[in-house]
Write a protein that holds these residues in place. Structure first.
Motif, PDB file in Angstrom:
ATOM      1  N   ASN A 138     -12.151   4.546   7.056  1.00 54.55           N
ATOM      2  CA  ASN A 138     -11.667   3.950   8.302  1.00 54.55           C
ATOM      3  C   ASN A 138     -10.190   4.227   8.537  1.00 54.55           C
ATOM      4  OD1 ASN A 138     -14.163   2.517   9.224  1.00 54.55           O
ATOM      5  ND2 ASN A 138     -13.945   1.635   7.173  1.00 54.55           N
ATOM      6  N   MET A 139      -9.401   4.201   7.485  1.00 57.64           N
ATOM      7  CA  MET A 139      -8.013   4.637   7.625  1.00 57.64           C
ATOM      8  C   MET A 139      -7.974   6.120   7.977  1.00 57.64           C
ATOM      9  SD  MET A 139      -6.321   2.643   4.375  1.00 57.64           S
ATOM     10  CE  MET A 139      -6.812   0.966   4.008  1.00 57.64           C
ATOM     11  N   ASP A 140      -8.884   6.884   7.382  1.00 63.43           N
ATOM     12  CA  ASP A 140      -8.969   8.313   7.701  1.00 63.43           C
ATOM     13  C   ASP A 140      -9.302   8.526   9.176  1.00 63.43           C
ATOM     14  OD1 ASP A 140      -8.547   8.588   5.004  1.00 63.43           O
ATOM     15  OD2 ASP A 140     -10.565   9.304   4.543  1.00 63.43           O
ATOM     16  N   THR A 149     -11.340   5.883   1.777  1.00 65.53           N
ATOM     17  CA  THR A 149     -10.797   5.108   2.888  1.00 65.53           C
ATOM     18  C   THR A 149     -11.249   5.724   4.221  1.00 65.53           C
ATOM     19  OG1 THR A 149      -8.747   6.408   2.862  1.00 65.53           O
ATOM     20  CG2 THR A 149      -8.776   4.367   1.562  1.00 65.53           C
ATOM     21  N   GLN A 182       0.840  -1.194   0.000  1.00 63.38           N
ATOM     22  CA  GLN A 182       0.000   0.000   0.000  1.00 63.38           C
ATOM     23  C   GLN A 182       0.877   1.246   0.000  1.00 63.38           C
ATOM     24  OE1 GLN A 182      -2.772   0.378   3.236  1.00 63.38           O
ATOM     25  NE2 GLN A 182      -3.570   2.332   2.515  1.00 63.38           N
ATOM     26  N   VAL A 205      -4.193   6.394   1.106  1.00 71.40           N
ATOM     27  CA  VAL A 205      -5.055   6.767   2.228  1.00 71.40           C
ATOM     28  C   VAL A 205      -5.652   8.123   1.899  1.00 71.40           C
ATOM     29  CG1 VAL A 205      -5.153   7.353   4.685  1.00 71.40           C
ATOM     30  CG2 VAL A 205      -3.673   5.478   3.913  1.00 71.40           C
ATOM     31  N   GLN A 232     -10.784  -0.262  -1.298  1.00 72.30           N
ATOM     32  CA  GLN A 232     -11.991   0.049  -0.530  1.00 72.30           C
ATOM     33  C   GLN A 232     -12.426  -1.141   0.318  1.00 72.30           C
ATOM     34  OE1 GLN A 232     -13.961   3.725  -3.059  1.00 72.30           O
ATOM     35  NE2 GLN A 232     -15.237   1.978  -2.558  1.00 72.30           N
ATOM     36  N   ASP A 256     -10.072  -1.110   3.313  1.00 76.96           N
ATOM     37  CA  ASP A 256     -10.494  -0.109   4.299  1.00 76.96           C
ATOM     38  C   ASP A 256     -11.695  -0.604   5.110  1.00 76.96           C
ATOM     39  OD1 ASP A 256     -10.345   2.853   5.202  1.00 76.96           O
ATOM     40  OD2 ASP A 256     -12.458   2.515   4.737  1.00 76.96           O
TER      41      ASP A 256
END
Length: 500
Positions: free
Chosen positions: A37-39, A35, A19, A24, A268, A271
C-alpha cells in the motif's frame, strides 16, 4: 483567508512514527517485509527522494509539520515533551488545521498527539478524569479529535475524544521486556497501586489493538465526511499512527507474517492500515480529488541495527544513523504524495524538502495567504508536485538532533554543526584538538553515507553555511518576510554565535 471551493481537494496526512527511509518496499527493493500500500503511493504519485522531517525525534517534528516552523524557535531546544503539560503550539499560532478550518474545511485528527495537553490533577490518585483536558488538538484548529496523548512507552494510555477522557486511566503499568533488543509490550496485567515511573493506563487498554482502533476510526470519519466533501466542503484528516514506534505491539492477525521478526510484522500491519485508508477513499468515490501525504516523524529507532544484523533489513537504507541522529538516517524519511487529479503517477523529485513545507504547500493549493507570523520556515511544493523539474531558489534545509544540534543543507552540501551525531552514535561534543575538524561537511551527491568529512577541503562552504545558519536563527525565519521573534533563552547548542 479564503473560503473552501468545490474543487479544493480533501487532504489526508498519514504520519508514521520512527519509520526509516528503507522501510518502504518501493524505496528499498531488498526490504525484508512487504508494503504494497505504501508502494501504491510511490507508483501512483510523487516521491520526494530527499525528503526530511525537521527533527530526528518526535515532538519537534510534529510541531513543525503542523506549524511550518522549526521547533527550536520555541522553548524546546532538545529532546521531546511528555503527555501532560502545556502544548508546544502557542496560542494563536496558525496551524494547518486552523488554516483549513478557516478556509471552510472540516478538520479532524485521529492518532497520537505528543505535543502535550493539560489534564486536571496530578498522578498517583490526584487526577480528576471527569474534567475536560485543555490545550489539545481542539484548541489548535481541529473540529474533531480521537486518539492518545503521546507515545505508548510512557505517559498516559487511554483514548481521548475531543476534550474528554473516554476511560479513566486508573491503573498503572510498566514495560514488559521482550527477548530481542529494545522490544517490550505495554500489556495487562496492570497494577492497582502507583509506584515511581509507572505509566497511567485505562483498564481496557491493549497495545496490540491501538493501530486497528485508530484506523477504523479514520475510515469511519472518511465515510461520514464524504457527504459534505461531495457537496463542496472538503475535509482535512491528520492521521499520526503509533507505529512502528516501540513497543512493537503487532496485532495478532499479523504476527509471524514477515521475514524480519516482530518489527517486520508491525510494519506489515502498518502498511495494511494505510491500505484501509486508501481503500476507504476509493469506496467512497473521493480518491481522485484527495491529496494523500505520507511521511514519518524521524528515522528508524536504534534497534534498526538488530534488524540489520539479524535479518539483513536496512531501515536506514545506505544512510548513516537513525532516530535521534543528525546524520541522514535520523531525518531522511519516506516523503510521498498522491493526488490523482493533479499529480502524475510515478514521478520523482530529488530536491531537498522538509515537512515544514507542508503548510505553505496547502496554503498555495487552496489559495490562502499566510501572514508574516506564520509558516516562517515553509516553502510551497505545489509546483514541484506537478513538475519535478521546478526549482525553488535559495531554499535552505535545517535539521535538528535529539541533543539540539544542527545540520544545514544547501544543494549537495551538508554541514553538521557538531563533532558527532547528536544521538545514538554517541557524539563527542568537546572542543576539538589541534588539527581536528570543528564540524562535519559532506558532499551528499557523492557521499550520501556521510563517510568523508570535507571540512578542511572547503572552508568557504563551511563559512557560507555557518553564516546562513546564523541568519536563519537571528531572523526568526528562513523564508522571505519580516523578521520574527523566538525564544532565545537556554540555548547552549549555539556554540558558534551569540544572540543579542
Amino acid at each position: 483567508m479564503c473560503s473552501a471551493q468545490k474543487n479544493n481537494p480533501n487532504i489526508i496526512i498519514i504520519y508514521t512514527d520512527d519509520q526509516g527511509y528503507g522501510d518502504v518496499g518501493a524505496l528499498n527493493p531488498e526490504a525484508k517485509f512487504k508494503t504494497p500500500n505504501m508502494d501504491r503511493l510511490v507508483d501512483e504519485g510523487v516521491t520526494f527522494t530527499d525528503g526530511h522531517s525537521s527533527d530526528a525525534v518526535c515532538t519537534p517534528s510534529r510541531y513543525s509539520l503542523l506549524t511550518g516552523r522549526y521547533s527550536w524557535r520555541t522553548s524546546l531546544k532538545k529532546n521531546v515533551l511528555a503527555a501532560d503539560g502545556p502544548c508546544l503550539i502557542e496560542d494563536g499560532r496558525v496551524t494547518m488545521a486552523s488554516l483549513l478550518r478557516d478556509a471552510g474545511y472540516n478538520t479532524a485528527m485521529i492518532g497520537k498527539w505528543h505535543l502535550q495537553m493539560e489534564f486536571v490533577g496530578e498522578v498517583n490518585g490526584g487526577r480528576d478524569w471527569s474534567k475536560p483536558f485543555t490545550d489539545g488538538p481542539i484548541e489548535k484548529g481541529f473540529d474533531y479529535f480521537y486518539g492518545i496523548p503521546a507515545s505508548m512507552n510512557y505517559g498516559i494510555l487511554t483514548y481521548l475524544e475531543n476534550d474528554r477522557v473516554l476511560e479513566p486511566p486508573t491503573l498503572y503499568t510498566k514495560r514488559k521486556v521482550g527477548v530481542t533488543p529494545r522490544t517490550y509490550r505495554i500489556a495487562p496485567p496492570y497494577d492497582k497501586a502507583y509506584k515511581e515511573k509507572l505509566i497511567e493506563v485505562a483498564p481496557s487498554f491493549i497495545d496490540e489493538l491501538v493501530l486497528e482502533t485508530l484506523t477504523n476510526k479514520a475510515v469511519e470519519y472518511i465515510r461520514n465526511a464524504t457527504k459534505d466533501a461531495k457537496k463542496g466542503t472538503p475535509f482535512f484528516l491528520y492521521l499520526p499512527l503509533t507505529s512502528p514506534h516501540l513497543p512493537h505491539c503487532t496485532h495478532p492477525d499479523f504476527q509471524g507474517k514477515s521475514d524480519c521478526g516482530n518489527y517486520g510484522d508491525f510494519m506489515q500491519e502498518t502498511d495494511y492500515r494505510v491500505g484501509q485508508v486508501l481503500d476507504a477513499l476509493k469506496a467512497n468515490g473521493i480518491e481522485d480529488n484527495t491529496l494523500v501525504i505520507f511521511s514519518s516523524d524521524n528515522g528508524a529507532e536504534s534497534n534498526y541495527k538488530y534488524q540489520r544484523d539479524t535479518y539483513q533489513h536496512y531501515s536506514s537504507l545506505h544512510f548513516k544513523g537513525g532516530k535521534r541522529d543528525i546524520y541522514e538516517g535520523g531525518h531522511r524519511v519516506p516523503f510521498l504524495m498522491r493526488w490523482p487529479k493533479e499529480i502524475k503517477a510515478g514521478i520523482k523529485v530529488n530536491t531537498p524538502v522538509c515537512q515544514t513545507d507542508y503548510l505553505a504547500t496547502v496554503a498555495d493549493i487552496i489559495g490562502a495567504k499566510l501572514p508574516d507570523d506564520a509558516a516562517e520556515d515553509s516553502y510551497s511544493l505545489y509546483e514541484m508536485m506537478k513538475n519535478p523539474k521546478t526549482v525553488i531558489t535559495d531554499k535552505p534545509l535545517v535539521n535538528h538532533s535529539f541533543t539540539g544540534h544542527f545540520a544545514i543543507r544547501e544543494g549537495k552540501w551538508k554541514l553538521n554543526m557538531l563533532r558527532g551525531s547528536g544521538g545514538s552514535l554517541k557524539p563527542v561534543i568537546i572542543k576539538p584538538k589541534v588539527g581536528e575538524a570543528l564540524y562535519e561537511l559532506y558532499d551528499l551527491d557523492n557521499d550520501p553515507g556521510e563517510t568523508k568529512n570535507l571540512y578542511f577541503e572547503h572552508p568557504e562552504v563551511v563559512k557560507r553555511l555557518t553564516d546562513k545558519m546564523t541568519q536563519i536563527i537571528k531572523n526568526g525565519r528562513s523564508t522571505k518576510g519580516e523578521p520574527q521573534p523566538f525564544v532565545k533563552e537556554n540555548w547552549k547548542q549555539l556554540t558558534w554565535m551569540t544572540l543579542d
